[in-house]
Design a protein around this motif. Structure first.
Motif, PDB file in Angstrom:
ATOM      1  N   GLN A  90       0.834  -1.200   0.000  1.00  6.64           N
ATOM      2  CA  GLN A  90       0.000   0.000   0.000  1.00  6.64           C
ATOM      3  C   GLN A  90       0.868   1.250   0.000  1.00  6.64           C
ATOM      4  OE1 GLN A  90      -2.690   0.207   3.284  1.00  6.64           O
ATOM      5  NE2 GLN A  90      -3.833   1.942   2.466  1.00  6.64           N
ATOM      6  N   LEU A  91       1.922   1.220   0.832  1.00  6.49           N
ATOM      7  CA  LEU A  91       2.827   2.366   0.868  1.00  6.49           C
ATOM      8  C   LEU A  91       3.507   2.551  -0.478  1.00  6.49           C
ATOM      9  CD1 LEU A  91       4.200   4.589   2.500  1.00  6.49           C
ATOM     10  CD2 LEU A  91       5.915   2.917   3.220  1.00  6.49           C
ATOM     11  N   PHE A  92       3.861   1.444  -1.114  1.00  6.01           N
ATOM     12  CA  PHE A  92       4.493   1.519  -2.429  1.00  6.01           C
ATOM     13  C   PHE A  92       3.554   2.172  -3.441  1.00  6.01           C
ATOM     14  CE2 PHE A  92       5.074  -0.427  -6.621  1.00  6.01           C
ATOM     15  CZ  PHE A  92       6.359   0.006  -6.890  1.00  6.01           C
ATOM     16  N   ILE A  93       2.261   1.788  -3.352  1.00 10.55           N
ATOM     17  CA  ILE A  93       1.280   2.366  -4.280  1.00 10.55           C
ATOM     18  C   ILE A  93       1.170   3.871  -4.064  1.00 10.55           C
ATOM     19  CG2 ILE A  93      -1.177   2.439  -4.851  1.00 10.55           C
ATOM     20  CD1 ILE A  93      -1.250  -0.576  -4.340  1.00 10.55           C
ATOM     21  N   TRP A  94       1.123   4.271  -2.770  1.00 10.80           N
ATOM     22  CA  TRP A  94       1.022   5.704  -2.489  1.00 10.80           C
ATOM     23  C   TRP A  94       2.276   6.440  -2.955  1.00 10.80           C
ATOM     24  CZ3 TRP A  94      -3.222   8.115  -1.953  1.00 10.80           C
ATOM     25  CH2 TRP A  94      -4.326   7.516  -1.344  1.00 10.80           C
ATOM     26  N   GLU A  95       3.433   5.830  -2.766  1.00 13.02           N
ATOM     27  CA  GLU A  95       4.665   6.462  -3.243  1.00 13.02           C
ATOM     28  C   GLU A  95       4.674   6.545  -4.763  1.00 13.02           C
ATOM     29  OE1 GLU A  95       8.047   4.488  -1.684  1.00 13.02           O
ATOM     30  OE2 GLU A  95       7.924   5.484   0.263  1.00 13.02           O
ATOM     31  N   LEU A  96       4.158   5.488  -5.410  1.00 13.13           N
ATOM     32  CA  LEU A  96       4.076   5.512  -6.870  1.00 13.13           C
ATOM     33  C   LEU A  96       3.145   6.626  -7.341  1.00 13.13           C
ATOM     34  CD1 LEU A  96       4.912   4.135  -9.512  1.00 13.13           C
ATOM     35  CD2 LEU A  96       2.949   2.610  -9.251  1.00 13.13           C
ATOM     36  N   ILE A  97       1.997   6.764  -6.646  1.00 13.36           N
ATOM     37  CA  ILE A  97       1.062   7.841  -6.991  1.00 13.36           C
ATOM     38  C   ILE A  97       1.716   9.203  -6.764  1.00 13.36           C
ATOM     39  CG2 ILE A  97      -1.112   8.943  -6.325  1.00 13.36           C
ATOM     40  CD1 ILE A  97      -2.201   6.137  -5.724  1.00 13.36           C
ATOM     41  N   TYR A  98       2.418   9.308  -5.631  1.00 15.15           N
ATOM     42  CA  TYR A  98       3.094  10.574  -5.311  1.00 15.15           C
ATOM     43  C   TYR A  98       4.146  10.913  -6.371  1.00 15.15           C
ATOM     44  CZ  TYR A  98       6.028  13.882  -2.743  1.00 15.15           C
ATOM     45  OH  TYR A  98       6.766  14.970  -2.372  1.00 15.15           O
ATOM     46  N   ASP A  99       4.955   9.908  -6.723  1.00 20.12           N
ATOM     47  CA  ASP A  99       5.980  10.136  -7.752  1.00 20.12           C
ATOM     48  C   ASP A  99       5.344  10.485  -9.093  1.00 20.12           C
ATOM     49  OD1 ASP A  99       7.919   9.607  -5.895  1.00 20.12           O
ATOM     50  OD2 ASP A  99       8.201   7.511  -6.488  1.00 20.12           O
ATOM     51  N   SER A 100       4.223   9.817  -9.403  1.00 18.89           N
ATOM     52  CA  SER A 100       3.537  10.109 -10.666  1.00 18.89           C
ATOM     53  C   SER A 100       3.002  11.535 -10.675  1.00 18.89           C
ATOM     54  CB  SER A 100       2.392   9.117 -10.886  1.00 18.89           C
ATOM     55  OG  SER A 100       2.883   7.790 -10.943  1.00 18.89           O
ATOM     56  N   LEU A 101       2.442  11.957  -9.526  1.00 22.87           N
ATOM     57  CA  LEU A 101       1.935  13.327  -9.437  1.00 22.87           C
ATOM     58  C   LEU A 101       3.066  14.342  -9.561  1.00 22.87           C
ATOM     59  CD1 LEU A 101      -0.759  13.007  -6.610  1.00 22.87           C
ATOM     60  CD2 LEU A 101      -1.140  13.311  -9.058  1.00 22.87           C
ATOM     61  N   LEU A 102       4.198  14.017  -8.918  1.00 28.28           N
ATOM     62  CA  LEU A 102       5.352  14.917  -9.042  1.00 28.28           C
ATOM     63  C   LEU A 102       5.814  15.011 -10.490  1.00 28.28           C
ATOM     64  CD1 LEU A 102       7.639  14.197  -5.946  1.00 28.28           C
ATOM     65  CD2 LEU A 102       6.260  16.214  -6.405  1.00 28.28           C
ATOM     66  N   LEU A 103       5.862  13.851 -11.160  1.00 29.32           N
ATOM     67  CA  LEU A 103       6.268  13.844 -12.568  1.00 29.32           C
ATOM     68  C   LEU A 103       5.278  14.628 -13.420  1.00 29.32           C
ATOM     69  CD1 LEU A 103       8.188  12.831 -14.750  1.00 29.32           C
ATOM     70  CD2 LEU A 103       6.832  10.744 -14.894  1.00 29.32           C
ATOM     71  N   LEU A 104       3.981  14.433 -13.134  1.00 36.22           N
ATOM     72  CA  LEU A 104       2.955  15.167 -13.877  1.00 36.22           C
ATOM     73  C   LEU A 104       3.079  16.668 -13.639  1.00 36.22           C
ATOM     74  CD1 LEU A 104       0.441  14.943 -15.677  1.00 36.22           C
ATOM     75  CD2 LEU A 104      -0.928  14.746 -13.606  1.00 36.22           C
ATOM     76  N   LEU A 105       3.332  17.037 -12.371  1.00 39.61           N
ATOM     77  CA  LEU A 105       3.511  18.453 -12.048  1.00 39.61           C
ATOM     78  C   LEU A 105       4.727  19.022 -12.765  1.00 39.61           C
ATOM     79  CD1 LEU A 105       2.630  20.910 -10.385  1.00 39.61           C
ATOM     80  CD2 LEU A 105       4.047  20.055  -8.515  1.00 39.61           C
ATOM     81  N   LEU A 106       5.809  18.236 -12.788  1.00 44.02           N
ATOM     82  CA  LEU A 106       7.015  18.682 -13.484  1.00 44.02           C
ATOM     83  C   LEU A 106       6.743  18.875 -14.973  1.00 44.02           C
ATOM     84  CD1 LEU A 106      10.053  19.279 -13.461  1.00 44.02           C
ATOM     85  CD2 LEU A 106      10.451  16.832 -13.749  1.00 44.02           C
ATOM     86  N   LEU A 107       6.027  17.914 -15.569  1.00 44.44           N
ATOM     87  CA  LEU A 107       5.689  18.040 -16.991  1.00 44.44           C
ATOM     88  C   LEU A 107       4.803  19.256 -17.233  1.00 44.44           C
ATOM     89  CD1 LEU A 107       5.003  14.303 -17.939  1.00 44.44           C
ATOM     90  CD2 LEU A 107       6.988  15.682 -18.539  1.00 44.44           C
ATOM     91  N   LEU A 108       3.856  19.489 -16.302  1.00 44.21           N
ATOM     92  CA  LEU A 108       2.975  20.650 -16.433  1.00 44.21           C
ATOM     93  C   LEU A 108       3.771  21.947 -16.362  1.00 44.21           C
ATOM     94  CD1 LEU A 108       0.072  21.694 -16.642  1.00 44.21           C
ATOM     95  CD2 LEU A 108      -0.061  21.606 -14.153  1.00 44.21           C
ATOM     96  N   VAL A 109       4.720  21.991 -15.420  1.00 46.87           N
ATOM     97  CA  VAL A 109       5.567  23.186 -15.299  1.00 46.87           C
ATOM     98  C   VAL A 109       6.376  23.388 -16.575  1.00 46.87           C
ATOM     99  CG1 VAL A 109       7.562  24.148 -14.092  1.00 46.87           C
ATOM    100  CG2 VAL A 109       5.699  23.125 -12.784  1.00 46.87           C
ATOM    101  N   ILE A 110       6.915  22.284 -17.115  1.00 45.04           N
ATOM    102  CA  ILE A 110       7.697  22.386 -18.354  1.00 45.04           C
ATOM    103  C   ILE A 110       6.824  22.904 -19.493  1.00 45.04           C
ATOM    104  CG2 ILE A 110       8.910  21.042 -20.114  1.00 45.04           C
ATOM    105  CD1 ILE A 110       9.939  19.243 -17.872  1.00 45.04           C
ATOM    106  N   VAL A 111       5.589  22.376 -19.584  1.00 46.77           N
ATOM    107  CA  VAL A 111       4.676  22.819 -20.649  1.00 46.77           C
ATOM    108  C   VAL A 111       4.342  24.298 -20.481  1.00 46.77           C
ATOM    109  CG1 VAL A 111       2.335  22.565 -21.546  1.00 46.77           C
ATOM    110  CG2 VAL A 111       3.705  20.535 -21.084  1.00 46.77           C
ATOM    111  N   VAL A 112       4.032  24.693 -19.231  1.00 42.00           N
ATOM    112  CA  VAL A 112       3.678  26.096 -18.977  1.00 42.00           C
ATOM    113  C   VAL A 112       4.853  27.010 -19.312  1.00 42.00           C
ATOM    114  CG1 VAL A 112       3.124  27.758 -17.173  1.00 42.00           C
ATOM    115  CG2 VAL A 112       1.924  25.576 -17.250  1.00 42.00           C
TER     116      VAL A 112
END
Length: 200
Positions: A90-112
């Protein structure tokens, strides 16, 4: 290499130790395999439970005589120890979600940032084009005005010169005519005087 307690790990001592592997070929490279699983069908095999930490150290000093040391050794001198923290799924899943959100945020920042940079570049190019166009138009208009003014001045000067020349010609003609009239009158008077003298 031994599996030890947290205290043994922190103090480089064999406390609650369990032998994991021994180097059987001194002077040659060797490896020890550890399988990480939370259940093993083999009796006495290592089992790693989610949420627990496991500690491994070596107290050997790297020499044949130091292989049986129970404290210090390479653990203390070369920091040859390692800690494994087993995470739950479960912790791994949450960390994966967290990392995915961070990656998505990074991509969003790059796009912006990319969009902002493109907008700035486009606006800059448009401003440069507008400024250059305005400058060219101003130069053309000023040049046209200067040319028109010069042409008008030249035309006015020519007209003034022509008028002056015409006036001079008219004056000269008038003077010549007047002189001619005076000469004729004088001639008539002289002729009259001569005729009167002859008659008398």
């Amino acid at each position: 290499m031994f599996k030890v307690s947290q205290s043994g790990y922190e103090n480089c001592q064999l406390l609650d130790e369990r032998l994991i592997g021994v180097c059987q070929t001194p002077g040659q490279q060797s490896s020890i395999s550890i399988v990480f699983r939370d259940f093993s069908p083999l009796p006495g095999a290592l089992e790693f439970k989610p949420g627990d930490s496991y500690y491994f150290i070596t107290t050997s000093d790297g020499t044949k005589n130091g292989i049986d040391r129970r404290s210090g050794g390479l653990c203390a001198s070369e920091h040859m120890k390692i800690k494994f923290e087993i995470q739950s799924g479960q912790l791994f899943i949450w960390e994966l979600i967290y990392d995915s959100l961070l990656l998505l945020l990074l991509l969003l920042v790059i796009v912006v940032v990319t969009v902002v940079v493109v907008i700035i570049v486009v606006v800059t190019v448009v401003v440069i084009i507008v400024v250059v166009t305005v400058v060219v138009v101003i130069v053309v208009v000023v040049t046209a005005v200067v040319v028109i003014v010069v042409v008008v001045i030249v035309v006015v000067v020519v007209i003034v010169v022509v008028v002056i020349v015409v006036i001079i010609i008219v004056v000269v003609v008038i003077v010549i005519v007047v002189i001619g009239i005076v000469v004729v009158v004088i001639g008539i008077v002289v002729i009259g005087i001569v005729v009167i003298g002859i008659v008398v």
